[in-house]
Structure formats: C-alpha cells, structure tokens
Design an enzyme around this catalytic site. Sequence first.
Site, PDB file in Angstrom:
ATOM      1  CG  MET A   1      64.408  78.563 -12.931  1.00  0.00           C
ATOM      2  SD  MET A   1      65.769  77.479 -12.511  1.00  0.00           S
ATOM      3  CE  MET A   1      66.868  78.659 -11.737  1.00  0.00           C
TER       4      MET A   1
ATOM      5  CG  ASP B   1      70.411  79.291 -11.207  1.00  0.00           C
ATOM      6  OD1 ASP B   1      69.790  79.523 -12.263  1.00  0.00           O
ATOM      7  OD2 ASP B   1      71.545  78.776 -11.177  1.00  0.00           O
TER       8      ASP B   1
ATOM      9  CG  HIS C   1      67.577  81.131 -14.713  1.00  0.00           C
ATOM     10  ND1 HIS C   1      68.137  79.867 -14.813  1.00  0.00           N
ATOM     11  CD2 HIS C   1      66.347  81.040 -15.289  1.00  0.00           C
ATOM     12  CE1 HIS C   1      67.270  79.062 -15.414  1.00  0.00           C
ATOM     13  NE2 HIS C   1      66.181  79.734 -15.708  1.00  0.00           N
TER      14      HIS C   1
ATOM     15  CG  ASP D   1      71.306  77.478 -16.633  1.00  0.00           C
ATOM     16  OD1 ASP D   1      72.188  76.835 -16.044  1.00  0.00           O
ATOM     17  OD2 ASP D   1      70.401  78.123 -16.050  1.00  0.00           O
TER      18      ASP D   1
ATOM     19  N   GLY E   1      65.838  73.351 -11.945  1.00  0.00           N
ATOM     20  CA  GLY E   1      65.537  72.978 -10.559  1.00  0.00           C
ATOM     21  C   GLY E   1      66.766  72.618  -9.736  1.00  0.00           C
ATOM     22  CG  PHE E   2      67.489  69.775  -8.475  1.00  0.00           C
ATOM     23  CD1 PHE E   2      67.507  69.898  -7.091  1.00  0.00           C
ATOM     24  CD2 PHE E   2      66.295  69.449  -9.098  1.00  0.00           C
ATOM     25  CE1 PHE E   2      66.344  69.687  -6.340  1.00  0.00           C
ATOM     26  CE2 PHE E   2      65.131  69.233  -8.360  1.00  0.00           C
ATOM     27  CZ  PHE E   2      65.164  69.352  -6.974  1.00  0.00           C
ATOM     28  N   GLY E   3      71.288  71.928  -9.708  1.00  0.00           N
ATOM     29  CA  GLY E   3      72.601  71.923 -10.333  1.00  0.00           C
ATOM     30  C   GLY E   3      73.083  70.482 -10.465  1.00  0.00           C
ATOM     31  N   GLY E   4      74.147  70.301 -11.228  1.00  0.00           N
ATOM     32  CA  GLY E   4      74.809  69.000 -11.284  1.00  0.00           C
ATOM     33  C   GLY E   4      74.118  67.931 -12.118  1.00  0.00           C
TER      34      GLY E   4
ATOM     35  CB  SER F   1      75.153  78.727 -11.825  1.00  0.00           C
ATOM     36  OG  SER F   1      74.142  78.487 -10.869  1.00  0.00           O
TER      37      SER F   1
ATOM     38  CG  HIS G   1      73.141  81.882 -14.096  1.00  0.00           C
ATOM     39  ND1 HIS G   1      72.446  82.367 -15.183  1.00  0.00           N
ATOM     40  CD2 HIS G   1      72.417  80.829 -13.640  1.00  0.00           C
ATOM     41  CE1 HIS G   1      71.361  81.626 -15.381  1.00  0.00           C
ATOM     42  NE2 HIS G   1      71.318  80.679 -14.447  1.00  0.00           N
TER      43      HIS G   1
ATOM     44  CG  MET H   1      66.156  76.025 -19.006  1.00  0.00           C
ATOM     45  SD  MET H   1      67.418  76.753 -17.948  1.00  0.00           S
ATOM     46  CE  MET H   1      67.897  75.369 -16.921  1.00  0.00           C
TER      47      MET H   1
ATOM     48  CB  SER I   1      78.218  71.222 -10.438  1.00  0.00           C
ATOM     49  OG  SER I   1      77.783  70.869 -11.718  1.00  0.00           O
TER      50      SER I   1
ATOM     51  CG  MET J   1      65.529  77.545  -8.225  1.00  0.00           C
ATOM     52  SD  MET J   1      66.283  75.944  -7.965  1.00  0.00           S
ATOM     53  CE  MET J   1      67.535  75.962  -9.263  1.00  0.00           C
TER      54      MET J   1
HETATM   55  C1  DX5 Z   1      69.344  74.729 -12.984  1.00  0.00           C
HETATM   56  C2  DX5 Z   1      69.948  76.104 -12.912  1.00  0.00           C
HETATM   57  C3  DX5 Z   1      71.342  76.156 -13.350  1.00  0.00           C
HETATM   58  C4  DX5 Z   1      72.296  75.348 -12.509  1.00  0.00           C
HETATM   59  C5  DX5 Z   1      73.352  74.854 -13.420  1.00  0.00           C
HETATM   60  O1  DX5 Z   1      67.993  74.808 -12.753  1.00  0.00           O
HETATM   61  O2  DX5 Z   1      69.223  77.007 -13.714  1.00  0.00           O
HETATM   62  O3  DX5 Z   1      71.819  77.483 -13.499  1.00  0.00           O
HETATM   63  O4  DX5 Z   1      72.888  76.070 -11.473  1.00  0.00           O
HETATM   64  O5  DX5 Z   1      74.165  73.982 -12.711  1.00  0.00           O
HETATM   65  P1  DX5 Z   1      75.172  72.986 -13.420  1.00  0.00           P
HETATM   66  O6  DX5 Z   1      76.126  73.804 -14.225  1.00  0.00           O
HETATM   67  O7  DX5 Z   1      75.793  72.273 -12.286  1.00  0.00           O
HETATM   68  O8  DX5 Z   1      74.324  72.085 -14.302  1.00  0.00           O
HETATM   69 ZN    ZN Z   2      70.121  78.972 -14.203  1.00  0.00          ZN
END
Ligand code: DX5
Ligand code: ZN
Length: 214
Positions: free
Chosen positions: A67, A34, A65, A174, A141-144, A7, A32, A136, A197, A36
């Site tokens: 969102m 993302d 993806h 994901d 909404g957020f990575g990590g 991602s 991937h 999901m 991440s 948003m």
């Molecule tokens: C979250 C995203 C993910 C995100 C995953 O809303 O859809 O694709 O980038 O990040 P990690 O692998 O850090 O959870």
């Molecule tokens: Zn995603």
Amino acid sequence: MIKVSPSILSADFANLGEEARKMQQAGAPWLHIDVMDGHFVPNISFGAPVMKCIRKDFDGIFDVHLMISEPLRYLDDFVKGGADMITFHLESDSDPDATIAAIHEKGCKAGISIKPKTPAEAVKPYLDRVDMVLVMTVEPGFGGQKFMTDMMPKVTQIRQWISESGREIDLQVDGGVNAETAKVCVEAGANVLVAGSYLFSKPDYAAAIKTLVD
Ligand code: DX5
Ligand code: ZN
C-alpha cells in the site's frame, strides 16, 4: 481450496518472528504482509527489512501487500526480503504493466489490488498476466475495520472473468474477514482470505483458522 493468509499487521510487533512461527504451526499456508508508506494510505506500518527478519520464521508463501505510492521503485527490496507474491494497487503511481513485468522478471508472482471505489472492470485488462486479484473489503490503511458486503458483486464478477480466462488466478479478499464474512466471501468466489484482527485476537490460532475455512 480456500487459503488463509493471516495479516501480521495485527500481530504483536515486538514478537513478529514468534507470531509468524505460531501461525505456521497453526497451519496457515500464507502470511500477509501489509506495507504502508503513510502516503498512499494514511498510516505507516513497516518495510522490507522487518519482513526479511521474519522470513526464517515462516516457510509458506510470503504474500506482500504494497500500500505504497511507488511500488515499482521498491520492488527489489521486497524480492530480497523473501516475497513470493507481490501485490500492488492499481491506484498507485506506478505503471501497472511495467510493475507486473518487473515482478515476474524478479521471479515472484504478481497480484493487482483495487480499493473499494475502484470498479471490477479496472482489473479486467490485466487478467491475462496477473497471478492474483485482491479485492479490498475495507478502505486500505488500518486493521480492525468493518467488512464491506457491497464489495461482493465485484468478487463474483471477477471470479466469472477468471473462470472464462481459463487461467489459474487467485482471488483474495482483505479487510473485516471473520468466521461469518469469510463464508460470504467464499460464496461470492474468493479463494484466499486475509484475516488480521480476527485471527490474532484468538487464543488458539489453529482453531480460529479452521472457523474461516470450514
Ligand atoms: C488493511 C490491510 C489488511 C488488514 C486487515 O489496509 O490491508 O490486510 O490487516 O485487517 P483486519 O482483518 O483486521 O480487517
Ligand atoms: Zn492487506
């Protein structure tokens, strides 16, 4: 075969092209992307123009993806931006059947995604026409964020329905995927692993990808 889809939400946004190229060289078959809108999810990432710019830097599958609240309205932009697979959320405002049909008409593969609170049963009516289901494993909404192990029964249930359907449907997870949780996902029945991440924080992308598939 297990496929890894890094991602780019976790990549250095000032060097997206270079990061995409590095992931390609490291053996990632998918990338991937993302998207948003700050409305469907409480965060804004980037849109089709940014994605279009890095298309030349990655030869594999562009796994988009969405969102966003109105995926159907913006499909054309993502197709023109070089998408191969377009995944939208069942919880969005667009009609799922119309969205799947429009994605296919434009020559892309269609994926349908569900948030953690949406049950597996919600995707069942679409399994005769989608190319991928995305479960999901964090709130989008957020990575990590931390991996939600309690999503695994949904993955197992959907894998069973996919097998019964006799169709070739990818099952993607994901959110919070790392070397440990990847194994849990694969055991539950997932075959496409998104990782943000975890991968982008590693100095050696190829070695990091291997830890997810080994
Ligand atoms: C979250 C995203 C993910 C995100 C995953 O809303 O859809 O694709 O980038 O990040 P990690 O692998 O850090 O959870
Ligand atoms: Zn995603």
